[in-house]
Design a protein around this motif. Structure first.
Motif, PDB file in Angstrom:
ATOM      1  N   PRO B  94      61.354  70.260  92.935  1.00 50.63           N
ATOM      2  CA  PRO B  94      61.923  70.352  94.293  1.00 50.63           C
ATOM      3  C   PRO B  94      61.680  71.727  94.913  1.00 50.63           C
ATOM      4  O   PRO B  94      61.884  71.898  96.111  1.00 50.63           O
ATOM      5  N   ASN B  95      61.234  72.676  94.097  1.00 52.05           N
ATOM      6  CA  ASN B  95      60.960  74.019  94.592  1.00 52.05           C
ATOM      7  C   ASN B  95      59.471  74.278  94.808  1.00 52.05           C
ATOM      8  O   ASN B  95      59.033  75.418  94.932  1.00 52.05           O
ATOM      9  N   PHE B  96      58.695  73.217  94.852  1.00 51.40           N
ATOM     10  CA  PHE B  96      57.258  73.326  95.137  1.00 51.40           C
ATOM     11  C   PHE B  96      57.067  73.184  96.643  1.00 51.40           C
ATOM     12  O   PHE B  96      57.356  72.132  97.217  1.00 51.40           O
ATOM     13  N   PHE B  97      56.564  74.248  97.275  1.00 45.56           N
ATOM     14  CA  PHE B  97      56.363  74.234  98.722  1.00 45.56           C
ATOM     15  C   PHE B  97      54.929  74.605  99.096  1.00 45.56           C
ATOM     16  O   PHE B  97      54.646  74.986 100.236  1.00 45.56           O
ATOM     17  N   ALA B  98      54.028  74.552  98.128  1.00 45.46           N
ATOM     18  CA  ALA B  98      52.657  75.032  98.343  1.00 45.46           C
ATOM     19  C   ALA B  98      51.786  73.962  98.989  1.00 45.46           C
ATOM     20  O   ALA B  98      52.137  72.781  98.992  1.00 45.46           O
ATOM     21  N   TYR B  99      50.624  74.402  99.518  1.00 43.11           N
ATOM     22  CA  TYR B  99      49.616  73.468 100.068  1.00 43.11           C
ATOM     23  C   TYR B  99      50.307  72.407 100.907  1.00 43.11           C
ATOM     24  O   TYR B  99      51.107  72.710 101.777  1.00 43.11           O
ATOM     25  N   PHE B 100      49.988  71.123 100.575  1.00 42.60           N
ATOM     26  CA  PHE B 100      50.783  70.011 101.058  1.00 42.60           C
ATOM     27  C   PHE B 100      51.350  69.320  99.829  1.00 42.60           C
ATOM     28  O   PHE B 100      50.803  69.472  98.730  1.00 42.60           O
ATOM     29  N   PRO B 101      52.405  68.521  99.991  1.00 44.53           N
ATOM     30  CA  PRO B 101      52.951  67.841  98.821  1.00 44.53           C
ATOM     31  C   PRO B 101      51.956  66.854  98.224  1.00 44.53           C
ATOM     32  O   PRO B 101      51.006  66.438  98.875  1.00 44.53           O
ATOM     33  N   SER B 102      52.170  66.512  96.980  1.00 41.30           N
ATOM     34  CA  SER B 102      51.386  65.494  96.286  1.00 41.30           C
ATOM     35  C   SER B 102      52.400  64.640  95.543  1.00 41.30           C
ATOM     36  O   SER B 102      52.677  64.849  94.388  1.00 41.30           O
ATOM     37  N   ASN B 103      52.953  63.693  96.264  1.00 41.69           N
ATOM     38  CA  ASN B 103      54.142  62.959  95.811  1.00 41.69           C
ATOM     39  C   ASN B 103      53.940  62.097  94.572  1.00 41.69           C
ATOM     40  O   ASN B 103      52.952  61.390  94.434  1.00 41.69           O
ATOM     41  N   SER B 104      54.932  62.162  93.714  1.00 37.59           N
ATOM     42  CA  SER B 104      55.147  61.156  92.687  1.00 37.59           C
ATOM     43  C   SER B 104      56.427  60.418  93.078  1.00 37.59           C
ATOM     44  O   SER B 104      57.262  60.959  93.787  1.00 37.59           O
ATOM     45  N   SER B 105      56.574  59.193  92.651  1.00 36.07           N
ATOM     46  CA  SER B 105      57.804  58.468  92.902  1.00 36.07           C
ATOM     47  C   SER B 105      57.965  57.403  91.828  1.00 36.07           C
ATOM     48  O   SER B 105      57.012  57.085  91.110  1.00 36.07           O
ATOM     49  N   THR B 106      59.147  56.858  91.741  1.00 38.43           N
ATOM     50  CA  THR B 106      59.360  55.795  90.773  1.00 38.43           C
ATOM     51  C   THR B 106      58.424  54.619  91.056  1.00 38.43           C
ATOM     52  O   THR B 106      57.716  54.146  90.164  1.00 38.43           O
ATOM     53  N   ALA B 107      58.396  54.168  92.300  1.00 41.49           N
ATOM     54  CA  ALA B 107      57.548  53.016  92.630  1.00 41.49           C
ATOM     55  C   ALA B 107      56.065  53.351  92.455  1.00 41.49           C
ATOM     56  O   ALA B 107      55.282  52.531  91.962  1.00 41.49           O
ATOM     57  N   GLY B 108      55.679  54.555  92.867  1.00 41.95           N
ATOM     58  CA  GLY B 108      54.278  54.961  92.719  1.00 41.95           C
ATOM     59  C   GLY B 108      53.874  55.007  91.258  1.00 41.95           C
ATOM     60  O   GLY B 108      52.774  54.590  90.883  1.00 41.95           O
ATOM     61  N   PHE B 109      54.775  55.508  90.433  1.00 51.29           N
ATOM     62  CA  PHE B 109      54.480  55.580  89.004  1.00 51.29           C
ATOM     63  C   PHE B 109      54.401  54.183  88.395  1.00 51.29           C
ATOM     64  O   PHE B 109      53.537  53.910  87.554  1.00 51.29           O
ATOM     65  N   LEU B 110      55.287  53.293  88.808  1.00 52.73           N
ATOM     66  CA  LEU B 110      55.230  51.918  88.297  1.00 52.73           C
ATOM     67  C   LEU B 110      53.876  51.283  88.652  1.00 52.73           C
ATOM     68  O   LEU B 110      53.259  50.593  87.835  1.00 52.73           O
ATOM     69  N   GLY B 111      53.419  51.534  89.873  1.00 49.57           N
ATOM     70  CA  GLY B 111      52.115  51.005  90.282  1.00 49.57           C
ATOM     71  C   GLY B 111      50.985  51.610  89.471  1.00 49.57           C
ATOM     72  O   GLY B 111      50.039  50.935  89.066  1.00 49.57           O
ATOM     73  N   GLU B 112      51.111  52.918  89.223  1.00 50.43           N
ATOM     74  CA  GLU B 112      50.114  53.619  88.418  1.00 50.43           C
ATOM     75  C   GLU B 112      50.070  53.038  87.002  1.00 50.43           C
ATOM     76  O   GLU B 112      48.997  52.821  86.425  1.00 50.43           O
ATOM     77  N   MET B 113      51.250  52.798  86.441  1.00 53.91           N
ATOM     78  CA  MET B 113      51.317  52.209  85.095  1.00 53.91           C
ATOM     79  C   MET B 113      50.636  50.848  85.067  1.00 53.91           C
ATOM     80  O   MET B 113      49.841  50.549  84.169  1.00 53.91           O
ATOM     81  N   LEU B 114      50.957  50.038  86.050  1.00 59.82           N
ATOM     82  CA  LEU B 114      50.417  48.680  86.049  1.00 59.82           C
ATOM     83  C   LEU B 114      48.898  48.720  86.227  1.00 59.82           C
ATOM     84  O   LEU B 114      48.161  48.004  85.538  1.00 59.82           O
ATOM     85  N   SER B 115      48.462  49.589  87.122  1.00 59.83           N
ATOM     86  CA  SER B 115      47.018  49.733  87.335  1.00 59.83           C
ATOM     87  C   SER B 115      46.319  50.191  86.058  1.00 59.83           C
ATOM     88  O   SER B 115      45.283  49.645  85.660  1.00 59.83           O
ATOM     89  N   GLY B 116      46.916  51.191  85.399  1.00 64.40           N
ATOM     90  CA  GLY B 116      46.329  51.687  84.158  1.00 64.40           C
ATOM     91  C   GLY B 116      46.419  50.675  83.028  1.00 64.40           C
ATOM     92  O   GLY B 116      45.550  50.607  82.160  1.00 64.40           O
ATOM     93  N   GLY B 117      47.479  49.890  83.020  1.00 63.23           N
ATOM     94  CA  GLY B 117      47.662  48.901  81.962  1.00 63.23           C
ATOM     95  C   GLY B 117      46.701  47.728  82.106  1.00 63.23           C
ATOM     96  O   GLY B 117      46.052  47.327  81.140  1.00 63.23           O
TER      97      GLY B 117
END
Lengths: 506, 506
Positions: B94-117
């Motif tokens: 939450p203290n990262f303010f550099a560049y632009f954000p590069s979001n992770s999220s619960t839903a994004g991670f679930l999608g990433e898992m499924l894609s990788g799986g």
């Protein structure tokens, strides 16, 4: 998700409105997803390997717009089970024999999870030193397993980098080579556009289509791409004398040869170009020599296959795809170069908002300058995990097992008079066909295409084809992580049954 | 992994020799990894945001070669905790303010898992119809949320596609435009190399460095890249009259303008180019008009920000990065084009081993021809999951919350006489600096660079800088998924404290 009701495809509104990144929600839902994926692997043999859906099937099943309000994970997983899985072609099925394998593995998936979970963007060293440094180290590890010459390792001017795909590996190599030859030629006082119009690239007609695409992108004149013929007389390897002659002709015609791409393990038949001989000629003419071992590179970690890379010491760049046959989930294409400065010179850009002390002091590698995109995932975690959790010995055993299975299939095919082998099996790909019947006017083209389509439509296995010297050729690529001897035995039975059924129909 | 002993960094040999893809091992180890990552998020505020390691730190900690025999997951996770995490810069803090954000999220991670799986490689429709079709559908969903004109949706000649990054989005757009203008010009009887040498590209000096890189890759003469000045008088937006004049001058000089890249939300200051005015001029001259909204595109799903896209109906291509600020784990850059045939014509390659009935009959989209690489991940799963699990309303609330927090920071800075705001805050980026002291010879360059380095070295927060009109400018980009008002209050305290401490030292 033990108990995800596969029979029930009805959706209920279960929207809960997840928080963006709440630890408890993350933990609970990610555990459910693990079980969902594990169950998918458990059930994978029950699905038709090649999807049986018709074009446009999904549009009829999904809404036309995103939901205004949150939906629940139950709904989404039900949709995955009922609507997405039927539309998958199952690359991880033990009965998938198409193209080349695209391995998933437990260790590869763990690495993928960690990379996706940490979700750092390591385009410059400072943005996660570990992401850059682990990549340098792990590419050294893999380079050593492949017995690449020291110059490809990070101790000197060279080093390895993970690209997305082999397409990007050959593209950045061409761009580096092009920039270098242009700079050299400009020093001789030639004009830029006249140099550019004469730049000439060499490869064989068995090389991957990504070489042609890379030339197009890099602005090489299509007329100056020499796709040299390699045929059955050399087992589809590029004859050095053909390369040599083409070079001499082009130089005589005032062209400027600058790039050769040779292949170790071609897509059609896993042919191995004679890279020592080709490399020797390429060096005489001062060409950049790229070796694409996208598929077969993995086998070269076994001493008994390493000789296929003899001559790689003459290469300027070398690539192999760990995501094909080395248990590393897609994507992970390893590229090594001898002189990384040439990549950086061709691909670096400077922007104030990216400047930082570590980079300015040239103390670090910034991989953004070794690739096409700026951003990059922490992909080396996957490679690190497969190397550690399987060990070099485990990976060699994995490769050898597939090669044994492919040999077994080759023996089965050779023992059946109705079929013939069309190219030597060097690794784990078997090229064969149903022999044409007497009087077959298209030399077995249609009968083999029909056989292939009949088998693939049955969903039992999925395999693809190529054309070798004008002959329609069936390809069985053994290499999915779950494939065992019994799967290939079964595949052969299925192919024979369909062949018999088709012959009877005529 | 509850109870991963953070205090103990000793490794024990626990090698078990995982099988490549055993369901039980997969399930057990992936559950452990979920807990490891969840614990990482739980503890994320305890780590220095910017890694504090020195260049080369990791080489001293890891072996020089891959292990011959398998190691255990415990060993690997201990190494991640003890050796990798200290080398991370924590983009999800939450203290990262550099560049632009590069979001992770619960839903994004679930999608990433499924894609990788699932690990399917959907380069052609047949290789997993769901992968292609879901991407088409979900890009339509997102296009509708952004109120893109119908021509960008899949109902006609247009459509959306997921690229890795905005760099690739602009590159494929330039390649399509270049190929098109070349074909048109050849019809007029001009010679190829003379056309190529005159192709001219326009963008502003505030545009992302990827535009220049794309031109380099695509073989545009660097002398024909017009990096037009945009300064504080227009809040760093490109003035249409400057573009217009440059066009007229170039045409008069015999050049062939063919591509304009405008930006909605520049990297330095989130400036918004006047795309309606620029697009109108571009269309008069027949240019391909690309709009890069990599960062600010996410905000445009909110009606109150949508006006920044007015004029996008004149664009030929439009891109935004869902992986920046829309909760989709990296990478996921959405690109929409009006005429997908122009992409396909520029980027398609044919190879026998890729041929299949569905493609031959032109019944389907093959996304391999819309991108640089051949292979592709099933990335639309991530976007689908974030759209469904958060809903449009949830995503808008997420964006608005960050903008509120950024406004609050802006107010805090304005209220402090020692600091000044250097560019208008349009979205969630605040550009400011410590005012130079009287007699400061470098206009605050060194004092601000020192302030930045002192704060970043403390590990409390991480933020980056830019230069606007020659002035060293500090940037605080609010947008990490865990950032709340309290984090920005704390960040401001930290900055003030370091500023005071530095002022005292002089």
């Amino acid at each position: 998700m033990a108990g995800l009701a596969r029979a029930s495809c009805e959706r209920e509104a279960t929207g809960s409105g997840l928080k963006p990144l709440d630890v408890d929600e993350f933990r609970a839902t990610a555990h459910r997803m693990v079980d969902f994926i594990a169950d998918y692997y458990r059930d994978i043999e029950t699905f038709p390997v090649r999807s049986q859906v018709k074009p446009g099937y999904l549009k009829q099943l999904l809404p036309e717009t995103a939901p205004e309000d949150p939906e629940g994970l139950d709904d989404v997983l039900t949709d995955v089970q009922c609507n997405i899985i039927p539309g998958l072609t199952h690359w991880q099925s033990p009965n998938f024999f198409a193209y080349f394998p695209s391995n998933s593995s437990t260790a590869g998936f763990l690495g993928e999870m960690l990379s996706g979970g940490l979700n750092v963007n390591g385009f410059s060293w400072i943005n996660s030193p570990a992401a850059t440094e682990l990549e340098v180290i792990v590419l050294d590890w893999l380079g050593k397993l492949l017995k690449l010459p020291e110059e490809f390792l990070s101790s000197g001017e060279g080093g390895g980098v993970i690209q997305g795909t082999a397409s990007e590996a050959v593209l950045v190599s061409i761009l580096a080579a092009k920039n270098h030859v242009l700079e050299m030629s400009l020093k001789k006082g030639l004009s830029k556009w006249s140099i550019l119009s004469t730049l000439t690239v060499y490869t064989s007609d068995q090389a991957h289509s990504s070489v042609e695409k890379a030339c197009t992108i890099a602005g090489i004149d299509p007329q100056n791409l020499r796709v040299l013929p390699a045929n059955g007389s050399t087992n589809y390897a590029l004859p050095p004398e053909i390369f040599s002659k083409a070079l001499a002709d082009d130089v005589a015609a005032g062209l400027l040869p600058f790039f050769l791409c040779a292949t170790v393990g071609t897509t059609s038949s896993t042919a191995v170009d004679p890279i020592l001989a080709l490399g020797t000629i390429a060096k005489e003419y001062g060409l950049w020599f790229h070796v694409d071992a996208a598929y077969a590179g993995s086998a070269c970690i076994c001493p008994e296959y390493r000789h296929h890379l003899d001559g790689v010491e003459l290469a300027d760049s070398f690539s192999m795809n760990a995501h094909k046959w080395l248990l590393t989930n897609f994507e992970c294409a390893a590229l090594w170069v001898k002189n990384s400065n040439l990549l950086v010179t061709a691909l670096s850009t400077q922007a104030e908002y990216l400047r930082n002390k570590a980079s300015e002091m040239r103390m670090v590698v910034d991989f953004k300058d070794w690739q096409i995109p700026l951003g990059r995932r922490f992909r080396s975690l996957k490679l690190w995990m497969i190397l550690r959790l399987y060990g070099a010995s485990g990976l060699r055993a994995y490769i050898r097992n597939h090669i044994e299975i492919a040999k077994h299939l080759e023996d089965l095919i050779r023992a059946d008079d109705r079929f013939e082998i069309l190219a030597p099996r060097t690794f784990a790909l078997v090229c064969f066909r149903l022999k044409p019947l007497v009087g077959d006017l298209d030399n077995g083209y249609r009968s083999n295409a029909e056989l292939q389509e009949a088998v693939n439509s049955s969903g039992s296995i999925f395999f693809t084809h190529t054309v070798l010297s004008g002959v329609y050729t069936l390809r069985i690529a053994v290499g999915a992580p779950l494939t065992e001897m019994r799967h290939v035995d079964k595949a052969w039975e299925v192919i024979k049954e369909h062949a018999e059924s088709l012959q009877l129909k005529r």
